[in-house]
Scaffold this motif. Structure first.
Motif, mmCIF file in Angstrom:
data_model
loop_
_atom_site.group_PDB
_atom_site.id
_atom_site.type_symbol
_atom_site.label_atom_id
_atom_site.label_comp_id
_atom_site.label_asym_id
_atom_site.label_seq_id
_atom_site.Cartn_x
_atom_site.Cartn_y
_atom_site.Cartn_z
ATOM 1 N N LYS A 100 0.994 -1.201 0.057
ATOM 2 C CA LYS A 100 -0.127 0.012 -0.012
ATOM 3 C C LYS A 100 0.797 1.163 -0.154
ATOM 4 O O LYS A 100 1.993 1.354 0.540
ATOM 5 C CB LYS A 100 -0.763 0.077 1.185
ATOM 6 C CG LYS A 100 -1.803 1.138 1.166
ATOM 7 C CD LYS A 100 -3.196 0.452 0.681
ATOM 8 C CE LYS A 100 -4.259 1.587 0.780
ATOM 9 N NZ LYS A 100 -4.850 1.811 -0.037
ATOM 10 N N ASN A 101 0.347 2.347 -0.846
ATOM 11 C CA ASN A 101 1.260 3.441 -0.889
ATOM 12 C C ASN A 101 2.768 3.211 -0.968
ATOM 13 O O ASN A 101 3.715 3.958 -0.565
ATOM 14 C CB ASN A 101 1.100 4.406 0.466
ATOM 15 C CG ASN A 101 -0.365 4.402 0.420
ATOM 16 O OD1 ASN A 101 -1.345 5.122 -0.417
ATOM 17 N ND2 ASN A 101 -0.824 4.589 1.952
ATOM 18 N N ILE A 102 3.087 2.519 -1.967
ATOM 19 C CA ILE A 102 4.679 2.328 -2.405
ATOM 20 C C ILE A 102 5.135 3.682 -2.776
ATOM 21 O O ILE A 102 6.310 3.587 -2.508
ATOM 22 C CB ILE A 102 4.692 1.320 -3.434
ATOM 23 C CG1 ILE A 102 6.231 0.574 -3.358
ATOM 24 C CG2 ILE A 102 4.336 1.796 -4.878
ATOM 25 C CD1 ILE A 102 6.481 -0.462 -4.121
ATOM 26 N N SER A 103 4.341 4.287 -3.502
ATOM 27 C CA SER A 103 5.114 5.912 -3.614
ATOM 28 C C SER A 103 3.596 6.814 -3.882
ATOM 29 O O SER A 103 2.793 6.663 -4.794
ATOM 30 C CB SER A 103 5.753 5.862 -5.058
ATOM 31 O OG SER A 103 6.074 7.095 -5.393
ATOM 32 N N GLY A 104 3.676 7.752 -2.890
ATOM 33 C CA GLY A 104 2.462 8.726 -2.973
ATOM 34 C C GLY A 104 1.210 7.979 -2.678
ATOM 35 O O GLY A 104 1.249 6.976 -1.707
#
Length: 114
Positions: A100-104
């Motif tokens: 979840k939310n690996i980038s932004g």
């Protein structure tokens, strides 16, 4: 400063010229649709890409994955480092979120049933 791009938003492949000054887009020309203008502005100011790769399952199989949204181009190496360290348990289904939310606000999701 002028920059020339080939638009990838539709099959037309318009050659777009972007006038940029100090990180701000001043003018876009050559696009035949509004998507071309948006693409050129985004590609000039903050280029983004969908990242596709594989994750090794605990049992050894390779699982295809991708980000569900484009991530900033300058964050791709950070995203790939997280992907390299990620493991999963089988079975997995298309669309299942692994990170979840690996980038932004982009998640890493499974892109093939295994």
């Amino acid at each position: 400063m002028n920059k020339t791009l080939t638009c990838i938003e539709c099959p037309m492949g318009c050659e777009i010229t972007v006038e940029e000054e100090g990180g701000v887009v001043k003018n876009v020309s050559g696009n035949s649709c509004p998507r071309g203008k948006a693409y050129a502005e985004s590609e000039t100011v903050c280029p983004k890409r969908v990242v596709t790769s594989t994750v090794r399952a605990e049992s050894g199989e390779m699982v295809p994955v991708k980000t569900n949204k484009p991530v900033k181009k300058d964050e791709i190496f950070k995203v790939m480092e997280i992907i390299r360290k990620t493991k999963c348990h089988l079975p997995v289904q298309i669309g299942e979120v692994l990170v979840k939310n690996i980038s932004g606000d982009a998640d890493l999701i499974v892109s093939g049933n295994v």
